[in-house]
Design a protein around this motif. Structure first.
Motif, PDB file in Angstrom:
ATOM      1  N   ALA A   1       0.849  -1.197   0.000  1.00 10.23           N
ATOM      2  CA  ALA A   1       0.000   0.000   0.000  1.00 10.23           C
ATOM      3  C   ALA A   1       0.885   1.247   0.000  1.00 10.23           C
ATOM      4  O   ALA A   1       1.908   1.293   0.680  1.00 10.23           O
ATOM      5  N   GLY A   2       0.471   2.223  -0.766  1.00  4.95           N
ATOM      6  CA  GLY A   2       1.248   3.440  -0.920  1.00  4.95           C
ATOM      7  C   GLY A   2       2.215   3.407  -2.086  1.00  4.95           C
ATOM      8  O   GLY A   2       2.783   4.441  -2.461  1.00  4.95           O
ATOM      9  N   GLY A   3       2.402   2.245  -2.661  1.00  4.33           N
ATOM     10  CA  GLY A   3       3.331   2.097  -3.776  1.00  4.33           C
ATOM     11  C   GLY A   3       2.724   2.520  -5.100  1.00  4.33           C
ATOM     12  O   GLY A   3       1.579   2.981  -5.169  1.00  4.33           O
ATOM     13  N   SER A   4       3.500   2.336  -6.152  1.00  3.95           N
ATOM     14  CA  SER A   4       3.094   2.746  -7.494  1.00  3.95           C
ATOM     15  C   SER A   4       3.329   1.621  -8.490  1.00  3.95           C
ATOM     16  O   SER A   4       4.213   0.783  -8.307  1.00  3.95           O
TER      17      SER A   4
ATOM     18  N   THR B   1     -10.157  12.955 -20.874  1.00  4.95           N
ATOM     19  CA  THR B   1     -10.097  11.839 -19.933  1.00  4.95           C
ATOM     20  C   THR B   1     -11.265  11.856 -18.950  1.00  4.95           C
ATOM     21  O   THR B   1     -11.877  12.899 -18.697  1.00  4.95           O
ATOM     22  N   ASN B   2     -11.499  10.704 -18.398  1.00  7.98           N
ATOM     23  CA  ASN B   2     -12.521  10.541 -17.381  1.00  7.98           C
ATOM     24  C   ASN B   2     -11.983   9.544 -16.358  1.00  7.98           C
ATOM     25  O   ASN B   2     -11.289   8.587 -16.722  1.00  7.98           O
ATOM     26  N   TYR B   3     -12.287   9.770 -15.091  1.00  5.17           N
ATOM     27  CA  TYR B   3     -11.829   8.896 -14.015  1.00  5.17           C
ATOM     28  C   TYR B   3     -12.977   8.574 -13.086  1.00  5.17           C
ATOM     29  O   TYR B   3     -13.804   9.446 -12.784  1.00  5.17           O
ATOM     30  N   THR B   4     -12.978   7.369 -12.587  1.00  6.36           N
ATOM     31  CA  THR B   4     -13.924   7.079 -11.534  1.00  6.36           C
ATOM     32  C   THR B   4     -13.452   7.775 -10.265  1.00  6.36           C
ATOM     33  O   THR B   4     -12.247   7.996 -10.062  1.00  6.36           O
ATOM     34  N   ASP B   5     -14.386   8.135  -9.404  1.00  6.25           N
ATOM     35  CA  ASP B   5     -14.050   8.977  -8.252  1.00  6.25           C
ATOM     36  C   ASP B   5     -12.966   8.374  -7.356  1.00  6.25           C
ATOM     37  O   ASP B   5     -12.125   9.103  -6.811  1.00  6.25           O
ATOM     38  N   SER B   6     -12.989   7.081  -7.194  1.00  8.71           N
ATOM     39  CA  SER B   6     -12.075   6.449  -6.238  1.00  8.71           C
ATOM     40  C   SER B   6     -10.606   6.522  -6.643  1.00  8.71           C
ATOM     41  O   SER B   6      -9.724   6.277  -5.813  1.00  8.71           O
ATOM     42  N   VAL B   7     -10.329   6.858  -7.902  1.00  5.02           N
ATOM     43  CA  VAL B   7      -8.929   6.910  -8.337  1.00  5.02           C
ATOM     44  C   VAL B   7      -8.485   8.318  -8.711  1.00  5.02           C
ATOM     45  O   VAL B   7      -7.304   8.524  -9.046  1.00  5.02           O
ATOM     46  N   LYS B   8      -9.369   9.264  -8.664  1.00  9.38           N
ATOM     47  CA  LYS B   8      -9.004  10.634  -9.025  1.00  9.38           C
ATOM     48  C   LYS B   8      -7.895  11.146  -8.132  1.00  9.38           C
ATOM     49  O   LYS B   8      -7.922  10.985  -6.922  1.00  9.38           O
TER      50      LYS B   8
ATOM     51  N   ASN C   1      -0.583   5.594  -8.572  1.00  5.01           N
ATOM     52  CA  ASN C   1       0.177   6.009  -7.404  1.00  5.01           C
ATOM     53  C   ASN C   1      -0.670   5.877  -6.149  1.00  5.01           C
ATOM     54  O   ASN C   1      -1.900   5.770  -6.228  1.00  5.01           O
ATOM     55  N   SER C   2      -0.022   5.898  -5.011  1.00  2.00           N
ATOM     56  CA  SER C   2      -0.718   5.811  -3.720  1.00  2.00           C
ATOM     57  C   SER C   2      -1.700   4.656  -3.717  1.00  2.00           C
ATOM     58  O   SER C   2      -2.869   4.810  -3.331  1.00  2.00           O
ATOM     59  N   LEU C   3      -1.242   3.520  -4.126  1.00  2.00           N
ATOM     60  CA  LEU C   3      -2.124   2.357  -4.252  1.00  2.00           C
ATOM     61  C   LEU C   3      -2.665   1.918  -2.901  1.00  2.00           C
ATOM     62  O   LEU C   3      -1.982   2.022  -1.859  1.00  2.00           O
ATOM     63  N   LYS C   4      -3.895   1.448  -2.923  1.00  2.00           N
ATOM     64  CA  LYS C   4      -4.599   0.992  -1.733  1.00  2.00           C
ATOM     65  C   LYS C   4      -4.981  -0.473  -1.901  1.00  2.00           C
ATOM     66  O   LYS C   4      -5.144  -0.941  -3.041  1.00  2.00           O
ATOM     67  N   PRO C   5      -5.186  -1.174  -0.815  1.00  2.00           N
ATOM     68  CA  PRO C   5      -5.612  -2.587  -0.937  1.00  2.00           C
ATOM     69  C   PRO C   5      -6.880  -2.736  -1.783  1.00  2.00           C
ATOM     70  O   PRO C   5      -7.020  -3.737  -2.493  1.00  2.00           O
ATOM     71  N   GLU C   6      -7.754  -1.761  -1.726  1.00  6.62           N
ATOM     72  CA  GLU C   6      -8.992  -1.840  -2.509  1.00  6.62           C
ATOM     73  C   GLU C   6      -8.771  -1.662  -4.004  1.00  6.62           C
ATOM     74  O   GLU C   6      -9.697  -1.830  -4.792  1.00  6.62           O
ATOM     75  N   ASP C   7      -7.552  -1.351  -4.414  1.00  5.07           N
ATOM     76  CA  ASP C   7      -7.226  -1.301  -5.837  1.00  5.07           C
ATOM     77  C   ASP C   7      -6.866  -2.682  -6.385  1.00  5.07           C
ATOM     78  O   ASP C   7      -6.682  -2.841  -7.588  1.00  5.07           O
TER      79      ASP C   7
ATOM     80  N   TRP D   1     -10.845  -6.114 -26.115  1.00  6.63           N
ATOM     81  CA  TRP D   1     -10.352  -6.258 -24.755  1.00  6.63           C
ATOM     82  C   TRP D   1      -9.018  -6.992 -24.749  1.00  6.63           C
ATOM     83  O   TRP D   1      -8.779  -7.889 -25.579  1.00  6.63           O
ATOM     84  N   GLY D   2      -8.184  -6.641 -23.789  1.00  7.06           N
ATOM     85  CA  GLY D   2      -6.984  -7.400 -23.540  1.00  7.06           C
ATOM     86  C   GLY D   2      -7.272  -8.551 -22.602  1.00  7.06           C
ATOM     87  O   GLY D   2      -8.400  -8.740 -22.134  1.00  7.06           O
ATOM     88  N   GLN D   3      -6.237  -9.309 -22.294  1.00  3.74           N
ATOM     89  CA  GLN D   3      -6.393 -10.507 -21.468  1.00  3.74           C
ATOM     90  C   GLN D   3      -6.348 -10.195 -19.976  1.00  3.74           C
ATOM     91  O   GLN D   3      -6.682 -11.044 -19.166  1.00  3.74           O
ATOM     92  N   GLY D   4      -5.906  -8.997 -19.638  1.00  2.00           N
ATOM     93  CA  GLY D   4      -5.861  -8.586 -18.236  1.00  2.00           C
ATOM     94  C   GLY D   4      -4.482  -8.739 -17.624  1.00  2.00           C
ATOM     95  O   GLY D   4      -3.671  -9.566 -18.051  1.00  2.00           O
ATOM     96  N   THR D   5      -4.234  -7.931 -16.624  1.00  2.00           N
ATOM     97  CA  THR D   5      -2.997  -8.013 -15.850  1.00  2.00           C
ATOM     98  C   THR D   5      -3.355  -7.804 -14.385  1.00  2.00           C
ATOM     99  O   THR D   5      -4.163  -6.928 -14.061  1.00  2.00           O
ATOM    100  N   ARG D   6      -2.791  -8.602 -13.520  1.00  2.00           N
ATOM    101  CA  ARG D   6      -3.230  -8.622 -12.116  1.00  2.00           C
ATOM    102  C   ARG D   6      -2.436  -7.644 -11.275  1.00  2.00           C
ATOM    103  O   ARG D   6      -1.198  -7.609 -11.320  1.00  2.00           O
ATOM    104  N   VAL D   7      -3.179  -6.906 -10.471  1.00  2.00           N
ATOM    105  CA  VAL D   7      -2.582  -5.970  -9.500  1.00  2.00           C
ATOM    106  C   VAL D   7      -3.026  -6.385  -8.112  1.00  2.00           C
ATOM    107  O   VAL D   7      -4.218  -6.524  -7.851  1.00  2.00           O
ATOM    108  N   THR D   8      -2.056  -6.582  -7.230  1.00  2.00           N
ATOM    109  CA  THR D   8      -2.339  -6.944  -5.845  1.00  2.00           C
ATOM    110  C   THR D   8      -1.655  -5.943  -4.937  1.00  2.00           C
ATOM    111  O   THR D   8      -0.446  -5.725  -5.038  1.00  2.00           O
ATOM    112  N   VAL D   9      -2.438  -5.316  -4.077  1.00  2.00           N
ATOM    113  CA  VAL D   9      -1.909  -4.324  -3.146  1.00  2.00           C
ATOM    114  C   VAL D   9      -2.117  -4.834  -1.735  1.00  2.00           C
ATOM    115  O   VAL D   9      -3.252  -5.068  -1.309  1.00  2.00           O
TER     116      VAL D   9
END
Length: 127
Positions: free
Chosen positions: A14-17, A59-66, A85-91, A117-125
């Motif tokens: 958490a907090g990383g980029s 551009t457009n952003y959902t509120d939680s990532v603005k 940036n400032s990644l959270k577990p909920e990301d 669509w792409g195949q996806g890439t996993r992000v774990t915080v």
């Protein structure tokens, strides 16, 4: 035909980029005519639109990532980026790149509005 390939997902504290990349394979004229977005789906949750950039670079952003995430395009390389940036577990989620010919798709960021669509890439915080 359009093909999208994501990369850059990883496990971070958490907090990383992280920076995700989405490489676009298709005709050059297609790239310049596309609305392109990033979506994510966490386990047990519905897919949500995270951010989008249209053919005019609006551009457009959902509120939680603005203020934390930034979408950008490198038209010389046909790559879409998502700087997180400032990644959270909920990301934590699988992140997908999506594209379709420009038709104000970024206003609502609905996954159903994008055909490619792409195949996806996993992000774990982790906390």
């Amino acid at each position: 035909q359009v093909q999208l390939v994501e990369s850059g997902g990883d496990s971070v504290q958490a907090g990383g980029s992280l920076r995700l990349s989405c490489t676009f394979y298709g005709y050059t004229y297609s790239w310049s005519s596309m609305d392109m977005g990033w979506f994510r789906q966490a386990p047990g949750k519905e897919r949500e639109g995270v951010t989008c950039i249209d053919s005019y670079a609006s551009t457009n952003y959902t509120d939680s990532v603005k203020g934390r995430f930034t979408i950008s395009k490198d038209s010389a390389k046909n790559i879409l980026y998502l700087q997180m940036n400032s990644l959270k577990p909920e990301d934590t989620a699988m992140y997908y790149c999506a594209a379709d010919f420009s038709l104000r798709r970024c206003a609502l960021m609905r996954g159903a509005d994008f055909r490619y669509w792409g195949q996806g890439t996993r992000v774990t915080v982790s906390s």
